[in-house]
Design a protein around this motif. Sequence first.
Motif, PDB file in Angstrom:
ATOM      1  N   ARG A   1       0.828  -1.203   0.000  1.00  9.80           N
ATOM      2  CA  ARG A   1       0.000   0.000   0.000  1.00  9.80           C
ATOM      3  C   ARG A   1       0.867   1.259   0.000  1.00  9.80           C
ATOM      4  O   ARG A   1       0.569   2.224  -0.698  1.00  9.80           O
ATOM      5  CB  ARG A   1      -0.947   0.009   1.204  1.00  9.80           C
ATOM      6  CG  ARG A   1      -1.828   1.248   1.235  1.00  9.80           C
ATOM      7  CD  ARG A   1      -3.081   1.080   2.060  1.00  9.80           C
ATOM      8  NE  ARG A   1      -2.846   1.067   3.478  1.00  9.80           N
ATOM      9  CZ  ARG A   1      -3.735   1.521   4.374  1.00  9.80           C
ATOM     10  NH1 ARG A   1      -4.898   2.017   3.956  1.00  9.80           N
ATOM     11  NH2 ARG A   1      -3.491   1.460   5.662  1.00  9.80           N
ATOM     12  N   ALA A   2       1.951   1.245   0.751  1.00 11.32           N
ATOM     13  CA  ALA A   2       2.839   2.409   0.797  1.00 11.32           C
ATOM     14  C   ALA A   2       3.535   2.628  -0.549  1.00 11.32           C
ATOM     15  O   ALA A   2       3.650   3.761  -1.028  1.00 11.32           O
ATOM     16  CB  ALA A   2       3.872   2.228   1.907  1.00 11.32           C
ATOM     17  N   PHE A   3       4.010   1.540  -1.168  1.00 11.03           N
ATOM     18  CA  PHE A   3       4.673   1.674  -2.472  1.00 11.03           C
ATOM     19  C   PHE A   3       3.692   2.161  -3.541  1.00 11.03           C
ATOM     20  O   PHE A   3       4.047   2.980  -4.397  1.00 11.03           O
ATOM     21  CB  PHE A   3       5.290   0.339  -2.886  1.00 11.03           C
ATOM     22  CG  PHE A   3       6.498  -0.062  -2.077  1.00 11.03           C
ATOM     23  CD1 PHE A   3       7.560   0.815  -1.915  1.00 11.03           C
ATOM     24  CD2 PHE A   3       6.561  -1.310  -1.474  1.00 11.03           C
ATOM     25  CE1 PHE A   3       8.683   0.449  -1.156  1.00 11.03           C
ATOM     26  CE2 PHE A   3       7.667  -1.680  -0.723  1.00 11.03           C
ATOM     27  CZ  PHE A   3       8.730  -0.799  -0.559  1.00 11.03           C
ATOM     28  N   GLN A   4       2.470   1.682  -3.489  1.00 13.77           N
ATOM     29  CA  GLN A   4       1.463   2.138  -4.455  1.00 13.77           C
ATOM     30  C   GLN A   4       1.082   3.596  -4.208  1.00 13.77           C
ATOM     31  O   GLN A   4       0.783   4.332  -5.160  1.00 13.77           O
ATOM     32  CB  GLN A   4       0.240   1.233  -4.402  1.00 13.77           C
ATOM     33  CG  GLN A   4       0.506  -0.163  -4.953  1.00 13.77           C
ATOM     34  CD  GLN A   4      -0.689  -1.088  -4.843  1.00 13.77           C
ATOM     35  OE1 GLN A   4      -1.619  -0.848  -4.066  1.00 13.77           O
ATOM     36  NE2 GLN A   4      -0.690  -2.166  -5.606  1.00 13.77           N
ATOM     37  N   ALA A   5       1.105   4.020  -2.962  1.00 12.06           N
ATOM     38  CA  ALA A   5       0.860   5.431  -2.650  1.00 12.06           C
ATOM     39  C   ALA A   5       1.950   6.295  -3.268  1.00 12.06           C
ATOM     40  O   ALA A   5       1.676   7.361  -3.840  1.00 12.06           O
ATOM     41  CB  ALA A   5       0.810   5.629  -1.138  1.00 12.06           C
ATOM     42  N   ALA A   6       3.194   5.825  -3.169  1.00 11.44           N
ATOM     43  CA  ALA A   6       4.309   6.557  -3.781  1.00 11.44           C
ATOM     44  C   ALA A   6       4.145   6.630  -5.301  1.00 11.44           C
ATOM     45  O   ALA A   6       4.455   7.649  -5.927  1.00 11.44           O
ATOM     46  CB  ALA A   6       5.634   5.884  -3.417  1.00 11.44           C
ATOM     47  N   GLN A   7       3.634   5.562  -5.897  1.00 14.81           N
ATOM     48  CA  GLN A   7       3.383   5.557  -7.348  1.00 14.81           C
ATOM     49  C   GLN A   7       2.337   6.594  -7.730  1.00 14.81           C
ATOM     50  O   GLN A   7       2.442   7.227  -8.792  1.00 14.81           O
ATOM     51  CB  GLN A   7       2.915   4.174  -7.792  1.00 14.81           C
ATOM     52  CG  GLN A   7       3.940   3.068  -7.644  1.00 14.81           C
ATOM     53  CD  GLN A   7       3.318   1.686  -7.759  1.00 14.81           C
ATOM     54  OE1 GLN A   7       2.211   1.519  -8.283  1.00 14.81           O
ATOM     55  NE2 GLN A   7       4.000   0.676  -7.248  1.00 14.81           N
ATOM     56  N   ARG A   8       1.318   6.776  -6.898  1.00  9.37           N
ATOM     57  CA  ARG A   8       0.285   7.780  -7.207  1.00  9.37           C
ATOM     58  C   ARG A   8       0.882   9.185  -7.209  1.00  9.37           C
ATOM     59  O   ARG A   8       0.480  10.038  -8.003  1.00  9.37           O
ATOM     60  CB  ARG A   8      -0.857   7.691  -6.201  1.00  9.37           C
ATOM     61  CG  ARG A   8      -1.665   6.415  -6.299  1.00  9.37           C
ATOM     62  CD  ARG A   8      -2.891   6.444  -5.396  1.00  9.37           C
ATOM     63  NE  ARG A   8      -3.503   5.129  -5.321  1.00  9.37           N
ATOM     64  CZ  ARG A   8      -3.290   4.257  -4.335  1.00  9.37           C
ATOM     65  NH1 ARG A   8      -2.517   4.608  -3.318  1.00  9.37           N
ATOM     66  NH2 ARG A   8      -3.864   3.070  -4.358  1.00  9.37           N
ATOM     67  N   LEU A   9       1.820   9.399  -6.309  1.00  5.98           N
ATOM     68  CA  LEU A   9       2.456  10.715  -6.245  1.00  5.98           C
ATOM     69  C   LEU A   9       3.424  10.919  -7.409  1.00  5.98           C
ATOM     70  O   LEU A   9       3.552  12.023  -7.921  1.00  5.98           O
ATOM     71  CB  LEU A   9       3.192  10.872  -4.912  1.00  5.98           C
ATOM     72  CG  LEU A   9       2.327  10.820  -3.644  1.00  5.98           C
ATOM     73  CD1 LEU A   9       3.210  10.889  -2.401  1.00  5.98           C
ATOM     74  CD2 LEU A   9       1.301  11.946  -3.640  1.00  5.98           C
TER      75      LEU A   9
END
Length: 202
Positions: free
Chosen positions: A100-108
């Motif tokens: 979830r954290a890595f995917q959040a970084a991808q959104r940014l």
Amino acid sequence: MNNKFFVMPLTLLLIACAGDDKAAQIGAAPAPETTTPATVPEAAPELSEEEALIARAQAPLLEGLGDHTHPISSDVPGVQRYFDQGMVMAAGFNHAEAVRAFQAAQRLDPDCAMCYWGEALATGPNINVTSKGKAIMLAEDRMSAHAAAQRALELSASGVTERERDYIKAQVTRYNGDPDTDRDALDLAYADAMRTLANKYP
């Protein structure tokens, strides 16, 4: 005096007066309508910088995780924080939260190659999910991990360091996109790639 002669003129007079009142009402301006003032909605409270970041990333920023950092090639605000959070979660075997954290970084930062590398890393097989003594992966996890690794490889063509590119290439050996194949050969290939990586970056 005959009463009926007295009543008749009085009746005619009343009818005439009523007619005058009706005519006056017809000619008069209509009464103004009563309107309720529109209610102005209260303005939403302004988000703080961190609240706005969390809203964009669609994932929380956790506290109390220490100060570990693994610098990556992204200058988008917040990406490094989410990436580091993902690394700490993965090291603590909280793989779902790491993803979830890595995917959040991808959104940014959709162009962050290492953010996809992190997702592929955290989605991979681990000793907490086993069958008959072997680490296993669900078919959908094998597919999503392969997609993340391939996306990282595509993005690593530019904008990353040599070390990051080597990390990504090693991760690519871990998945082949076919959930029906035996993982033994893939796991051995990944182990060899990581051994080479560790020797190059001791």
